[in-house]
Scaffold this motif. Structure first.
Motif, mmCIF file in Angstrom:
data_model
loop_
_atom_site.group_PDB
_atom_site.id
_atom_site.type_symbol
_atom_site.label_atom_id
_atom_site.label_comp_id
_atom_site.label_asym_id
_atom_site.label_seq_id
_atom_site.Cartn_x
_atom_site.Cartn_y
_atom_site.Cartn_z
ATOM 1 N N ARG A 181 0.840 -1.203 0.000
ATOM 2 C CA ARG A 181 0.000 0.000 0.000
ATOM 3 C C ARG A 181 0.875 1.252 0.000
ATOM 4 O O ARG A 181 0.624 2.208 -0.730
ATOM 5 C CB ARG A 181 -0.934 -0.031 1.207
ATOM 6 N N GLN A 200 2.267 1.890 -3.410
ATOM 7 C CA GLN A 200 1.261 2.432 -4.322
ATOM 8 C C GLN A 200 0.980 3.898 -4.024
ATOM 9 O O GLN A 200 0.876 4.720 -4.940
ATOM 10 C CB GLN A 200 -0.033 1.619 -4.247
ATOM 11 N N SER A 201 0.870 4.242 -2.702
ATOM 12 C CA SER A 201 0.513 5.630 -2.402
ATOM 13 C C SER A 201 1.680 6.574 -2.687
ATOM 14 O O SER A 201 1.494 7.702 -3.120
ATOM 15 C CB SER A 201 0.025 5.764 -0.957
ATOM 16 N N SER A 209 1.640 7.133 -6.421
ATOM 17 C CA SER A 209 0.422 7.619 -7.078
ATOM 18 C C SER A 209 0.595 8.991 -7.737
ATOM 19 O O SER A 209 0.023 9.206 -8.812
ATOM 20 C CB SER A 209 -0.752 7.595 -6.103
ATOM 21 N N ARG A 254 1.879 8.480 -11.190
ATOM 22 C CA ARG A 254 1.188 7.571 -12.113
ATOM 23 C C ARG A 254 0.367 8.372 -13.097
ATOM 24 O O ARG A 254 -0.528 9.103 -12.721
ATOM 25 C CB ARG A 254 0.288 6.615 -11.323
ATOM 26 N N GLN A 312 -0.867 1.596 -16.410
ATOM 27 C CA GLN A 312 -1.604 0.492 -15.796
ATOM 28 C C GLN A 312 -1.100 -0.901 -16.200
ATOM 29 O O GLN A 312 -1.301 -1.860 -15.475
ATOM 30 C CB GLN A 312 -3.091 0.594 -16.127
ATOM 31 N N GLN A 315 6.439 -0.217 -10.815
ATOM 32 C CA GLN A 315 7.254 0.940 -10.469
ATOM 33 C C GLN A 315 7.959 1.533 -11.687
ATOM 34 O O GLN A 315 7.998 2.740 -11.866
ATOM 35 C CB GLN A 315 8.294 0.514 -9.440
ATOM 36 N N SER A 353 5.924 3.690 -14.306
ATOM 37 C CA SER A 353 5.427 5.031 -14.043
ATOM 38 C C SER A 353 6.474 6.055 -14.471
ATOM 39 O O SER A 353 7.599 5.726 -14.813
ATOM 40 C CB SER A 353 5.113 5.181 -12.559
#
Lengths: 224, 219
Positions: free
Chosen positions: A43, A46-47, A50, A53, A58, A67, A70
């Motif tokens: 998590r 991902q945060s 973000s 991104r 995707q 990773q 992005s």
């Protein structure tokens, strides 16, 4: 507790398993703690990522590193890059440790299955159903029964050599045995044999191997 | 010059051996090699088929001899049965040694060239691995991010695939002269000459090829 400590504990308990005669209880708490830590790590990753991104990020590679898809450039923010790196490596290490722990338990199970020991009983106390059964998780019990049917399937492919039999080199064809528990009539390749309790017989080793392993009869002398 | 003559002498004076005896020798060698080598060796399909065929024939023969109930044959039968048990043991122990290695390195074994596994072993490995994979998923893997759920993942610096240690030292005997082998030491590389009858402790990686071609055997 810092990252990876729980994994370390799990590995230490895995290292103990191989020297124990019976399987210890499953480390549910540790395994849960590690999976929780891993989910938190994912998590965080991902945060942290973000903001970077954007449009076409995707699609995942089979190896799974979103990773690098992005627009994040490690050189722009070394601190963030380091955090991401540490998270990724810890995540993988956790997985490796969990795999190793489960594999060690399975190896223990497989060893008892191959040597023909019933899993519900310890070899020393056949009358007393030991705690081993309760030390298996439901998934492990399921695995054990599937494995044992897999082994007998494999054994059935080699009908002549008794693949699941003993792997101690044979010394004698015939042995003298004493019957420890009432067995009754046993069919052998060349006729039948009545094994009453405490009786002594001179028989072909390959006919009674299963009974010896099951602790029903004992070898008192080798013929010759 | 000397070696040439001894080679010629050896080839002339070596007695002709029955092919059955040769097969038994080959099986024994395969068994020792398999038990000592850190990694799975190619499966000798023809040899195993020949030995298994003869094993079944011998079992039938013993059965028919037993049913004749001739007292004069009793001791002959014991010899036949002893031999049978020994060959059965050899084959069983050989196959079990292979399964033990397959169990230890399932992904690695499945990635080996097709000639390394018998069809039965391949089927077993696939089935075994699918059982384990189900178990890992129910136990913890399903809680992991999807990108990390693969079991044959080698990316990211931590490989999930166990491999046999190819650098481990093995004891071996040279069966025929087969040239030199480079040995890595702390002070550089040295070359050792493998001559017939020599016994060496070498790294598995360095002798693997020679064991597979049959010039060197494990002890």
């Amino acid at each position: 507790m810092s990252l990876g400590d729980t994994s370390q504990k799990l590995i230490e308990s895995a290292a103990r398993i191989s020297s124990l005669p019976t399987l210890p209880p499953y480390a549910t708490t540790l395994v849960r703690a590690i999976t929780r830590e891993s989910r938190d790590l994912e998590r965080d990753i991902q945060s942290l990522l973000s903001p970077y991104r954007s449009q076409s990020s995707q699609s995942q590679t089979p190896g799974g590193d979103t990773q690098f898809k992005s627009s994040f450039n490690p050189a722009d923010d070394p601190a963030l890059a380091t955090t991401l790196m540490v998270n990724h490596v810890t995540l993988r290490r956790n997985k490796r440790c969990l795999l190793a722990y489960h594999r060690t338990r399975i190896a223990h199970l497989e060893k008892s299955l191959w040597s023909g020991l019933p899993l519900t009983q310890s070899s020393s106390a056949p009358s007393n159903p030991s705690s081993q059964e309760s030390n298996l998780t439901p998934s492990e019990s399921l695995l054990a029964s599937s494995l044992s049917s897999l082994y007998s399937q494999l054994g059935a492919q080699y009908p002549d050599i008794d693949l699941l039999g003993s792997i101690t080199p044979p010394r004698e064809v015939y042995v003298e045995i004493r019957v420890l528990r009432e067995v009754g009539e046993v069919q052998t390749e060349y006729g039948s044999l009545v094994l009453g309790k405490n009786s002594v017989h001179f028989v072909r080793l390959s006919d009674v191997e299963g009974l010896i392993r099951g602790g029903v009869v004992e070898v008192v002398g080798e013929g010759g | 010059m000397d070696t040439d003559i001894s080679d010629i002498l050896a080839s002339v004076s070596s007695p002709t051996v029955h092919p059955h005896t040769l097969d038994l020798q080959a099986l024994t060698r395969a068994w020792v090699n398999e038990r000592s080598a850190p990694e799975l060796l190619p499966y000798p399909a023809d040899l195993i088929a020949r030995v298994s065929g003869r094993l079944s024939a011998q079992i039938l023969k013993i059965e028919s001899l037993t049913s004749t109930n001739n007292p004069g044959l009793k001791s002959t039968l014991v010899i036949y049965q002893t031999e049978l048990e020994r060959v059965k043991f050899l084959l069983r122990s050989y196959l079990r040694a292979r399964i033990a290695k397959i169990d230890a390195y399932p992904h690695h074994s499945l990635a080996l060239p097709a000639s390394h596994l018998s069809p039965l072993e391949k089927q077993y490995t696939t089935h075994h691995q699918s059982l384990l994979s189900t178990h890992y998923h129910t136990s913890f893997l399903s809680a992991f991010p999807a990108s990390l759920q693969r079991l044959d993942d080698t990316t990211g610096g931590v490989s999930m695939v166990d491999r046999p240690d190819e650098d481990t030292a093995v004891f071996c005997r040279v069966l025929r002269d087969c040239g030199g082998v480079d040995v890595q030491g702390t002070e550089g590389t040295a070359q050792v000459e493998l001559r017939r009858g020599d016994i060496w402790v070498l790294r598995w990686r360095d002798v693997r090829g020679r064991v597979e071609e049959g010039s060197v055997e494990m002890i």
